[in-house]
Design an enzyme around this catalytic site. Structure first.
Site, PDB file in Angstrom:
ATOM      1  N   LYS A   6      -7.109 -11.121  13.044  1.00  9.79           N
ATOM      2  CA  LYS A   6      -6.394  -9.878  12.716  1.00  9.79           C
ATOM      3  C   LYS A   6      -6.867  -8.758  13.642  1.00  9.79           C
ATOM      4  CE  LYS A   6      -5.577  -6.392   9.146  1.00  9.79           C
ATOM      5  NZ  LYS A   6      -5.937  -5.837   7.844  1.00  9.79           N
ATOM      6  N   ALA A  40     -12.602   0.159   0.746  1.00 11.04           N
ATOM      7  CA  ALA A  40     -13.635  -0.789   1.193  1.00 11.04           C
ATOM      8  C   ALA A  40     -13.109  -1.725   2.284  1.00 11.04           C
ATOM      9  CB  ALA A  40     -14.139  -1.596   0.005  1.00 11.04           C
ATOM     10  N   GLU A  61      -7.562  15.685  -0.984  1.00 12.51           N
ATOM     11  CA  GLU A  61      -6.177  15.376  -1.339  1.00 12.51           C
ATOM     12  C   GLU A  61      -5.359  15.193  -0.057  1.00 12.51           C
ATOM     13  OE1 GLU A  61      -2.713  17.087  -4.126  1.00 12.51           O
ATOM     14  OE2 GLU A  61      -4.646  18.138  -4.197  1.00 12.51           O
ATOM     15  N   ASP A 112      -5.652   6.931   8.721  1.00 13.44           N
ATOM     16  CA  ASP A 112      -4.541   6.972   7.776  1.00 13.44           C
ATOM     17  C   ASP A 112      -3.537   5.929   8.242  1.00 13.44           C
ATOM     18  OD1 ASP A 112      -3.837   8.481   5.301  1.00 13.44           O
ATOM     19  OD2 ASP A 112      -1.914   8.505   6.335  1.00 13.44           O
ATOM     20  N   ASP A 122      -1.664  -7.119   3.356  1.00 14.21           N
ATOM     21  CA  ASP A 122      -1.835  -8.210   4.329  1.00 14.21           C
ATOM     22  C   ASP A 122      -1.133  -9.513   3.932  1.00 14.21           C
ATOM     23  OD1 ASP A 122      -3.199  -6.843   6.288  1.00 14.21           O
ATOM     24  OD2 ASP A 122      -5.182  -7.344   5.530  1.00 14.21           O
ATOM     25  N   LYS A 150     -10.787  -1.119   4.591  1.00 12.89           N
ATOM     26  CA  LYS A 150     -10.734  -0.369   5.851  1.00 12.89           C
ATOM     27  C   LYS A 150     -12.123  -0.136   6.409  1.00 12.89           C
ATOM     28  CE  LYS A 150      -7.212   3.125   5.331  1.00 12.89           C
ATOM     29  NZ  LYS A 150      -7.121   4.582   5.164  1.00 12.89           N
TER      30      LYS A 150
HETATM   31  P1  ITT Z   1      -8.748   6.322   2.450  1.00 13.59           P
HETATM   32  O1  ITT Z   1      -7.687   7.391   2.487  1.00 13.59           O
HETATM   33  O2  ITT Z   1      -9.928   6.680   1.645  1.00 13.59           O
HETATM   34  O3  ITT Z   1      -9.107   5.836   3.826  1.00 13.59           O
HETATM   35  P2  ITT Z   1      -6.592   4.774   1.321  1.00 13.59           P
HETATM   36  O4  ITT Z   1      -6.475   3.340   0.885  1.00 13.59           O
HETATM   37  O5  ITT Z   1      -6.113   5.823   0.367  1.00 13.59           O
HETATM   38  O6  ITT Z   1      -8.126   5.024   1.708  1.00 13.59           O
HETATM   39  P3  ITT Z   1      -4.460   5.453   3.127  1.00 13.59           P
HETATM   40  O7  ITT Z   1      -4.083   6.673   2.390  1.00 13.59           O
HETATM   41  O8  ITT Z   1      -4.478   5.509   4.636  1.00 13.59           O
HETATM   42  O9  ITT Z   1      -5.901   4.933   2.707  1.00 13.59           O
HETATM   43  O10 ITT Z   1      -3.521   4.287   2.648  1.00 13.59           O
HETATM   44  C1  ITT Z   1      -3.315   3.188   3.446  1.00 13.59           C
HETATM   45  C2  ITT Z   1      -2.796   2.035   2.637  1.00 13.59           C
HETATM   46  O11 ITT Z   1      -1.968   1.244   3.518  1.00 13.59           O
HETATM   47  C3  ITT Z   1      -3.935   1.133   2.218  1.00 13.59           C
HETATM   48  O12 ITT Z   1      -4.361   1.424   0.920  1.00 13.59           O
HETATM   49  C4  ITT Z   1      -3.306  -0.244   2.331  1.00 13.59           C
HETATM   50  O13 ITT Z   1      -2.651  -0.543   1.168  1.00 13.59           O
HETATM   51  C5  ITT Z   1      -2.262  -0.112   3.415  1.00 13.59           C
HETATM   52  N1  ITT Z   1      -2.820  -0.640   4.662  1.00 13.59           N
HETATM   53  C6  ITT Z   1      -3.292   0.075   5.720  1.00 13.59           C
HETATM   54  N2  ITT Z   1      -3.799  -0.745   6.656  1.00 13.59           N
HETATM   55  C7  ITT Z   1      -3.649  -1.993   6.173  1.00 13.59           C
HETATM   56  C8  ITT Z   1      -4.005  -3.259   6.661  1.00 13.59           C
HETATM   57  O14 ITT Z   1      -4.644  -3.425   7.801  1.00 13.59           O
HETATM   58  N3  ITT Z   1      -3.701  -4.310   5.909  1.00 13.59           N
HETATM   59  C9  ITT Z   1      -3.078  -4.172   4.724  1.00 13.59           C
HETATM   60  N4  ITT Z   1      -2.737  -3.013   4.177  1.00 13.59           N
HETATM   61  C10 ITT Z   1      -3.011  -1.919   4.898  1.00 13.59           C
END
Ligand code: ITT
Length: 207
Positions: free
Chosen positions: A185, A18, A47, A76, A165, A20
């Site tokens: 940000k 949510a 996956e 990602d 963050d 993102k």
């Molecule tokens: P989707 O794959 O469904 O998009 P996910 O949370 O599993 O969701 P990722 O596999 O790309 O996504 O994992 C990225 C993680 O990295 C995310 O859950 C955050 O914990 C961290 N992350 C990425 N961008 C961030 C940001 O701008 N601020 C803080 N943490 C971030």
């Protein structure tokens, strides 16, 4: 030649995170591009079997574009901590476990740094990386990468944003991403940097 998007087009935001989805929608809204989140379409989460941010972004974008038969934008991303050899990196979401508990994930970073015996007066260097992938059904995928460098703080500070963050301070700033208003940000983040390139190459009229 790259596919193009223009104002009025609709795309799937291929993410189930949510925080993102909120950031990507805020970045796309001024362009007049409409969005629908993968979870609102009831799409399954594929996956993430890739070994890199780029491979996982492609997996998510292609799966959503084919399931929805619409262009799909996936992100990602993750936090790479220098003294931990780049961990958690592509495993950033997994470190929070099934319950998506990022307090625990942040505490694990602090603990692993302590266990690694990283004792220094200098703050720990880290970066956030974001790879965006845009896919059209049965067409090639385009990738864009952004990074923001900075250092980690402990304990966590601030309630804005999501994920890691509250422990990340970007270079030339004092507040954590968790203490920054979303617009601040968005001006400097890894996601915004990847997004700038996406807009320049893919969004019609922005070249
Ligand atoms: P989707 O794959 O469904 O998009 P996910 O949370 O599993 O969701 P990722 O596999 O790309 O996504 O994992 C990225 C993680 O990295 C995310 O859950 C955050 O914990 C961290 N992350 C990425 N961008 C961030 C940001 O701008 N601020 C803080 N943490 C971030």
């Amino acid at each position: 030649m790259a596919g193009k998007l223009r104002a009025g087009d609709k795309i799937v935001v291929a993410s189930h995170n949510a925080g993102k989805v909120r950031e990507i929608e805020a970045l796309l809204a001024p362009l007049g591009i409409e969005t629908i989140a993968a979870s609102d379409l009831g799409l399954a989460e594929p996956e993430e079997t890739g070994a890199t941010f780029a491979e996982n972004a492609v997996i998510k974008a292609v799966a959503a574009a084919e399931a929805a038969n619409m262009p799909a934008l996936a992100d990602d991303s993750g936090l790479e901590v220098e003294a931990l050899g780049g961990a958690p990196g592509i495993h950033s979401a997994r470190w929070a476990g099934e319950s998506k508990n990022f307090r625990r994930a942040m505490a694990r970073i602090a603990r692993e740094l302590a266990e690694a015996g990283v004792v220094s007066n200098e703050p720990n260097r880290a970066n956030f990386t974001c790879v965006l992938a845009i896919a059209w059904p049965l067409e090639r995928v385009h990738l864009f990468e952004g990074k923001v460098f900075g250092h980690l703080v402990w304990p966590p500070r601030g309630d804005y944003g999501f994920g890691y963050d509250p422990i990340f301070v970007a270079d030339d700033h004092e507040e954590t991403f968790g203490e920054m208003e979303p617009a601040q940000k968005h001006a400097i983040s890894h996601r915004a940097k990847a997004f700038e390139q996406f807009v320049a190459e893919i969004v019609e009229g922005r070249q």
